[in-house]
Design a protein around this motif. Structure first.
Motif, PDB file in Angstrom:
ATOM      1  N   UNK A 229      56.892  14.026  43.665  1.00 27.87           N
ATOM      2  CA  UNK A 229      56.031  14.278  44.820  1.00 27.87           C
ATOM      3  C   UNK A 229      55.210  13.039  45.179  1.00 27.87           C
ATOM      4  N   UNK A 230      54.796  12.287  44.176  1.00 28.61           N
ATOM      5  CA  UNK A 230      54.018  11.083  44.441  1.00 28.61           C
ATOM      6  C   UNK A 230      54.826  10.033  45.196  1.00 28.61           C
ATOM      7  N   UNK A 231      56.152  10.141  45.134  1.00 29.83           N
ATOM      8  CA  UNK A 231      57.005   9.219  45.883  1.00 29.83           C
ATOM      9  C   UNK A 231      56.810   9.328  47.384  1.00 29.83           C
ATOM     10  N   UNK A 232      56.309  10.478  47.852  1.00 28.07           N
ATOM     11  CA  UNK A 232      56.092  10.650  49.289  1.00 28.07           C
ATOM     12  C   UNK A 232      55.027   9.703  49.826  1.00 28.07           C
ATOM     13  N   UNK A 233      54.218   9.144  48.938  1.00 33.01           N
ATOM     14  CA  UNK A 233      53.182   8.222  49.387  1.00 33.01           C
ATOM     15  C   UNK A 233      53.776   6.934  49.950  1.00 33.01           C
ATOM     16  N   UNK A 234      55.019   6.610  49.589  1.00 37.60           N
ATOM     17  CA  UNK A 234      55.693   5.442  50.155  1.00 37.60           C
ATOM     18  C   UNK A 234      55.800   5.579  51.670  1.00 37.60           C
ATOM     19  N   UNK A 235      56.306   6.727  52.131  1.00 39.95           N
ATOM     20  CA  UNK A 235      56.414   6.961  53.566  1.00 39.95           C
ATOM     21  C   UNK A 235      55.095   7.326  54.195  1.00 39.95           C
ATOM     22  N   UNK A 236      54.263   8.076  53.453  1.00 37.46           N
ATOM     23  CA  UNK A 236      52.986   8.532  54.000  1.00 37.46           C
ATOM     24  C   UNK A 236      52.051   7.358  54.284  1.00 37.46           C
ATOM     25  N   UNK A 237      52.081   6.327  53.430  1.00 40.27           N
ATOM     26  CA  UNK A 237      51.250   5.162  53.693  1.00 40.27           C
ATOM     27  C   UNK A 237      51.845   4.276  54.774  1.00 40.27           C
ATOM     28  N   UNK A 238      53.162   4.092  54.732  1.00 42.90           N
ATOM     29  CA  UNK A 238      53.796   3.124  55.627  1.00 42.90           C
ATOM     30  C   UNK A 238      53.854   3.619  57.072  1.00 42.90           C
ATOM     31  N   UNK A 239      54.319   4.843  57.278  1.00 43.84           N
ATOM     32  CA  UNK A 239      54.611   5.305  58.643  1.00 43.84           C
ATOM     33  C   UNK A 239      53.376   5.970  59.246  1.00 43.84           C
ATOM     34  N   UNK A 240      52.347   5.182  59.453  1.00 46.65           N
ATOM     35  CA  UNK A 240      51.117   5.655  60.105  1.00 46.65           C
ATOM     36  C   UNK A 240      50.668   4.606  61.119  1.00 46.65           C
ATOM     37  N   UNK A 241      49.805   5.040  62.030  1.00 49.61           N
ATOM     38  CA  UNK A 241      49.238   4.104  62.991  1.00 49.61           C
ATOM     39  C   UNK A 241      50.040   3.938  64.262  1.00 49.61           C
ATOM     40  N   UNK A 242      51.168   4.644  64.362  1.00 49.54           N
ATOM     41  CA  UNK A 242      52.010   4.522  65.559  1.00 49.54           C
ATOM     42  C   UNK A 242      51.272   4.936  66.824  1.00 49.54           C
ATOM     43  N   UNK A 243      50.261   5.817  66.670  1.00 49.42           N
ATOM     44  CA  UNK A 243      49.501   6.272  67.838  1.00 49.42           C
ATOM     45  C   UNK A 243      48.508   5.220  68.321  1.00 49.42           C
ATOM     46  N   UNK A 244      48.456   4.063  67.660  1.00 47.81           N
ATOM     47  CA  UNK A 244      47.586   2.979  68.118  1.00 47.81           C
ATOM     48  C   UNK A 244      47.941   2.546  69.537  1.00 47.81           C
ATOM     49  N   UNK A 245      49.201   2.736  69.917  1.00 49.15           N
ATOM     50  CA  UNK A 245      49.597   2.411  71.293  1.00 49.15           C
ATOM     51  C   UNK A 245      48.784   3.223  72.293  1.00 49.15           C
ATOM     52  N   UNK A 246      48.418   4.453  71.916  1.00 54.19           N
ATOM     53  CA  UNK A 246      47.634   5.310  72.808  1.00 54.19           C
ATOM     54  C   UNK A 246      46.205   4.811  72.956  1.00 54.19           C
ATOM     55  N   UNK A 247      45.727   4.049  71.990  1.00 58.21           N
ATOM     56  CA  UNK A 247      44.363   3.541  72.059  1.00 58.21           C
ATOM     57  C   UNK A 247      44.251   2.346  72.998  1.00 58.21           C
ATOM     58  N   UNK A 248      45.393   1.873  73.498  1.00 55.92           N
ATOM     59  CA  UNK A 248      45.404   0.815  74.509  1.00 55.92           C
ATOM     60  C   UNK A 248      45.849   1.375  75.858  1.00 55.92           C
ATOM     61  N   UNK A 249      45.665   2.683  76.034  1.00 56.98           N
ATOM     62  CA  UNK A 249      46.144   3.347  77.247  1.00 56.98           C
ATOM     63  C   UNK A 249      45.569   2.730  78.515  1.00 56.98           C
ATOM     64  N   UNK A 250      44.293   2.336  78.476  1.00 52.00           N
ATOM     65  CA  UNK A 250      43.658   1.790  79.669  1.00 52.00           C
ATOM     66  C   UNK A 250      44.039   0.341  79.931  1.00 52.00           C
ATOM     67  N   UNK A 251      44.836  -0.240  79.034  1.00 50.55           N
ATOM     68  CA  UNK A 251      45.352  -1.598  79.237  1.00 50.55           C
ATOM     69  C   UNK A 251      46.862  -1.596  79.449  1.00 50.55           C
ATOM     70  N   UNK A 252      47.458  -0.406  79.470  1.00 53.36           N
ATOM     71  CA  UNK A 252      48.914  -0.264  79.568  1.00 53.36           C
ATOM     72  C   UNK A 252      49.313   0.181  80.961  1.00 53.36           C
ATOM     73  N   UNK A 253      50.356  -0.435  81.490  1.00 55.51           N
ATOM     74  CA  UNK A 253      50.892  -0.019  82.777  1.00 55.51           C
ATOM     75  C   UNK A 253      51.703   1.266  82.616  1.00 55.51           C
ATOM     76  N   UNK A 254      51.434   2.258  83.468  1.00 56.74           N
ATOM     77  CA  UNK A 254      52.102   3.564  83.421  1.00 56.74           C
ATOM     78  C   UNK A 254      52.022   4.161  82.008  1.00 56.74           C
TER      79      UNK A 254
END
Length: 500
Positions: A229-254
């Motif tokens: 179960x602790x092996x899930x931390x490999x993906x849980x730590x790595x695959x995060x932050x993808x929503x950071x693109x949404x935090x630049x919404x007011x600088x993004x076209x469309x």
């Protein structure tokens, strides 16, 4: 004078519906938005940092947790993408919770997001100084040297964020391109060269290494998670932050169209490429028990299979990937600070809500974020377990953020207006079920006693936030925290109904 771009004018008009004037420059296009999401995920950073931990906690067979984590995080990305298409405003989790539930809950989640972004940039940059540069330059990584190197990396990132958003974006785009090309090339070379030299060991994919067999597959007890179960931390730590693109919404076209696609595409690309890479590394790992004792197992496998020159190039690529990851984290943290200050609810908001007339950036918010990151670094710099504590907190907090937002979306989805640019349609319920089950499982992993210091950081930051929230409520009252333009999506829908 050139005529204004109709698309930019349209985006500004849509932003005005949320009660804000266009203050940041809209420069971010499709690849740049993807690059922001991909850089934050940064498979080179995550895998290089956590692969050794998985070998020790779960053995090589622990890599099979990765595809499950990818499916779970992809479901989360789709759910958050649906929200980003409907609320394309800088501040991401803070804005979503404020407008879907109420501004008090929004402030709480915004503060949680801020505490995550404040610590994860230190965790990421600390990796360069503690595990990569000593190997690359062949020196002993004392606590003081590691502190100084990390501080210098943070300074370089802060200068880019403070003085030029276009240059920060150019640097990130270039480094993400390098990471994509480099990871593909390394993966192919590992598969081909290891096969030609007869060094592929398929048994490694199913080996438990030095981890005890008894209770290996168990879920664990109240204070500990099972080894696999602790092996899930490999993906849980790595695959995060993808929503950071949404935090630049007011600088993004469309942004309603571009941001959601950037999010799920970054998760999918990172998931597929990352899994192929860790499979290639594991096949060529040789003796996994011996490899688990190394502080840089990925680099060791590359050097043994492809030679020292390629291993050196790998380390340089990882340094650049980590720099890009930290750069995007800092951009995200600064934008969140600015967004909450714009709404007059971040400590010292009078200063941090300003946009520099000269640089067209949230300059003062960048200075604040940089100083806080340096303080966190100073607090943890002399600890022998600093890296694990930092990464533990940086893995725990996103799970809390995602779970809160996804559950809210599940509750409020029927009251949301449909987006003609991105929506889940008939897949909405299956996606949400997968996301909720995955997040509940992920949060359950953090009951393990090894995360007690991470929980301590979270609790301390929550107490600080609660004190300030109490001050806001005491001085302004609950209605003093309403969002500009509308208090919630429900209020907006009622307003539209009245106009109709």
């Amino acid at each position: 004078m050139s005529a204004p771009d109709p698309a930019v004018s349209s985006d500004a008009a849509e932003l005005a519906q949320f009660g804000y004037k266009q203050a940041l420059e809209r420069r971010t296009g499709r690849f740049a938005s993807f690059a922001v999401a991909f850089a934050f995920v940064s498979i080179a950073t995550g895998i290089f940092t956590t692969y050794g931990s998985v070998l020790n906690s779960s053995g090589p067979v622990g890599i099979w947790t990765w595809p499950i984590a990818v499916i779970g995080q992809l479901a989360v990305a789709f759910a958050l993408g649906a929200l980003a298409a409907r609320i394309p405003v800088t501040g991401y989790h803070y804005q979503w919770m404020s407008r879907l539930a109420n501004p008090v809950l929004g402030w709480i989640l915004g503060w949680i997001s801020f505490t995550f972004l404040a610590i994860v940039v230190v965790a990421v940059d600390y990796t360069i100084a503690s595990t990569i540069m000593p190997v690359l330059l062949n020196y002993e990584a004392t606590a003081t040297i590691t502190w100084l190197v990390t501080a210098l990396v943070l300074t370089g990132q802060a200068l880019l964020v403070a003085f030029s958003t276009p240059w920060a974006e150019r640097v990130n785009n270039s480094l993400v391109t390098l990471e994509l090309v480099g990871m593909v090339a390394l993966t192919l070379l590992l598969f081909v060269v290891a096969a030609i030299r007869g060094e592929v060991d398929v048994a490694n994919l199913f080996s438990k290494g030095a981890v005890a067999t008894e209770g290996f597959w168990s879920f664990g007890d109240l204070t500990s998670a099972g080894p696999w179960m602790l092996g899930f931390l490999l993906g849980a730590f790595t695959i995060v932050g993808f929503e950071s693109a949404a935090n630049l919404a007011e600088e993004t076209n469309d942004p309603e169209r571009v941001v959601p696609r950037a999010m799920w595409q970054a998760v999918l690309a990172s998931g597929v490429l990352g899994f192929l890479f860790i499979v290639a590394v594991t096949l060529a790992a040789g003796d996994p028990v011996a490899l688990a004792e190394s502080g840089t197992p990925i680099a060791d496998v590359i050097e043994n299979t492809l030679g020292s020159a390629v291993a050196t190039l790998l380390l340089i690529m990882v340094v650049l990937a980590i720099f890009a990851c930290g750069l995007v984290i800092m951009i995200t943290g600064v934008r969140l600070t600015w967004a909450m200050s714009r709404d007059e609810r971040f400590p010292g908001w009078q200063q941090w809500g300003q946009i520099s007339n000269r640089f067209r950036t949230p300059f003062k918010a960048t200075v604040l974020y940089f100083v806080l990151a340096q303080l966190i670094l100073a607090i943890f710099s002399q600890s022998e377990t600093a890296l694990f504590t930092l990464f533990s907190a940086a893995t725990l907090l996103p799970a809390v953020m995602y779970a809160s937002t996804v559950v809210l979306y599940l509750i409020k989805r029927k009251s949301l207006p449909e987006s003609d640019k991105f929506n889940l349609g008939a897949w909405e319920i299956p996606v949400l079920v997968v996301a909720v089950v995955w997040l509940a499982f992920e949060l359950a992993l953090f009951r393990d006693s090894s995360f007690k210091e991470a929980w301590a950081y979270v609790i301390v930051m929550w107490v600080i936030g609660a004190c300030y929230l109490g001050y806001l409520l005491a001085t302004r009252g609950r209605h003093g925290l309403t969002m500009p333009g509308m208090e919630s999506i429900d209020a907006e829908l009622e307003h539209e109904a009245e106009k109709g």
